[in-house]
Scaffold this motif. Structure first.
Motif, short mmCIF file in Angstrom:
data_model
loop_
_atom_site.label_atom_id
_atom_site.label_comp_id
_atom_site.label_asym_id
_atom_site.label_seq_id
_atom_site.Cartn_x
_atom_site.Cartn_y
_atom_site.Cartn_z
N UNK A 99 0.70 -1.02 0.07
CA UNK A 99 0.05 0.12 0.09
C UNK A 99 0.80 1.31 -0.07
N UNK A 100 0.35 2.34 -0.32
CA UNK A 100 1.04 3.63 -0.37
C UNK A 100 1.50 3.99 1.02
N UNK A 101 2.53 4.67 1.12
CA UNK A 101 3.05 5.10 2.36
C UNK A 101 2.38 5.74 3.18
N UNK A 102 1.16 6.81 2.90
CA UNK A 102 0.33 7.34 3.67
C UNK A 102 -0.76 6.52 4.26
N UNK A 103 -0.91 5.21 3.94
CA UNK A 103 -1.71 4.42 4.43
C UNK A 103 -1.26 3.55 5.23
N UNK A 104 -1.57 3.54 6.37
CA UNK A 104 -0.95 3.01 7.66
C UNK A 104 -1.85 1.80 8.17
N UNK A 105 -1.07 0.63 8.75
CA UNK A 105 -1.93 -0.15 9.49
C UNK A 105 -2.36 0.22 10.97
N UNK A 106 -3.48 -0.24 11.06
CA UNK A 106 -4.28 0.12 12.50
C UNK A 106 -3.53 0.93 13.29
N UNK A 107 -4.13 2.26 13.83
CA UNK A 107 -3.41 3.33 14.75
C UNK A 107 -2.91 2.42 15.97
N UNK A 108 -1.66 2.78 16.26
CA UNK A 108 -1.18 2.14 17.63
C UNK A 108 -0.87 0.74 17.75
N UNK A 109 -0.99 0.25 16.50
CA UNK A 109 -0.44 -1.30 16.29
C UNK A 109 1.08 -1.29 16.05
N UNK A 110 1.71 -2.04 16.89
CA UNK A 110 3.33 -2.16 16.76
C UNK A 110 3.63 -3.53 16.92
N UNK A 111 4.55 -4.04 16.01
CA UNK A 111 4.87 -5.37 16.32
C UNK A 111 6.26 -5.38 17.46
N UNK A 112 6.25 -6.59 18.12
CA UNK A 112 7.59 -6.42 18.95
C UNK A 112 8.80 -6.64 18.29
N UNK A 113 9.75 -6.45 18.59
CA UNK A 113 11.06 -6.67 18.01
C UNK A 113 11.46 -8.09 18.12
N UNK A 114 11.77 -8.66 16.82
CA UNK A 114 11.96 -10.43 16.53
C UNK A 114 13.41 -10.63 16.59
N UNK A 115 14.15 -11.25 17.12
CA UNK A 115 15.66 -11.39 17.12
C UNK A 115 15.88 -12.90 16.68
N UNK A 116 14.90 -13.73 17.24
CA UNK A 116 14.92 -15.10 17.02
C UNK A 116 13.56 -15.73 16.59
N UNK B 83 4.75 -12.77 18.43
CA UNK B 83 4.41 -12.04 17.52
C UNK B 83 3.46 -12.23 16.61
N UNK B 84 2.98 -13.52 16.27
CA UNK B 84 1.80 -13.84 15.77
C UNK B 84 0.80 -13.84 16.58
N UNK B 85 0.91 -14.06 17.69
CA UNK B 85 -0.30 -14.04 18.76
C UNK B 85 -0.62 -12.48 18.89
N UNK C 225 6.23 -15.12 8.74
CA UNK C 225 6.40 -16.32 8.64
C UNK C 225 7.83 -16.28 7.67
N UNK C 226 7.93 -15.24 6.70
CA UNK C 226 9.19 -15.03 5.99
C UNK C 226 10.31 -14.69 6.82
N UNK C 227 9.86 -13.84 7.87
CA UNK C 227 11.06 -13.39 8.97
C UNK C 227 11.55 -14.89 9.64
N UNK C 228 10.42 -15.70 10.04
CA UNK C 228 10.96 -16.81 10.83
C UNK C 228 11.72 -17.78 9.93
N UNK C 229 11.53 -17.83 8.61
CA UNK C 229 12.16 -18.76 7.78
C UNK C 229 13.58 -18.12 7.51
N UNK C 230 13.66 -17.09 7.37
CA UNK C 230 15.23 -16.12 7.19
C UNK C 230 16.18 -16.35 8.30
N UNK C 231 15.54 -16.25 9.69
CA UNK C 231 16.30 -16.45 10.77
C UNK C 231 16.47 -17.94 10.99
N UNK C 232 15.70 -18.86 10.72
CA UNK C 232 16.01 -20.16 10.75
C UNK C 232 16.91 -20.68 9.91
#
Length: 86
Positions: free
Chosen positions: A6-23, A30-32, A56-63
């Motif tokens: 989507x265009x940059x000005x259109x954002x996902x739900x206000x106040x929604x942030x994903x936690x940092x994923x390192x492993x 994060x899925x929960x 899921x792509x992030x998980x596969x890349x990390x794995x």
């Protein structure tokens, strides 16, 4: 935003942030978080599906990176030279 298609000005739900994923072990939490946000109406189901795909792509890349690191350690311990593709 480009990841969600989507265009940059259109954002996902206000106040929604994903936690940092390192492993890969952090991806289920994060899925929960995504599911809880969708259930609460913070994000819509379409966004939840897209974000889940990115997670899921992030998980596969990390794995893949973790597997490569483990394999390199085993090869070093066994005195094996890593395969080099031409």
């Amino acid at each position: 935003d480009r990841v969600l298609g989507r265009p940059a000005q259109e954002q996902v739900g206000g106040g929604f942030e994903l936690p940092t994923i390192a492993t890969a072990a952090e991806v289920p939490a994060a899925l929960n978080h995504v599911l809880q946000a969708a259930a609460a109406g913070t994000i819509n189901s379409e966004d939840a599906v897209r974000i889940a795909g990115v997670l899921d792509l992030t998980r596969r890349s990390i794995e893949s990176a973790e597997f490569d690191a483990r394999l390199q350690r085993v090869e070093e311990q066994q005195g094996l030279a890593p395969l080099r593709l031409a």
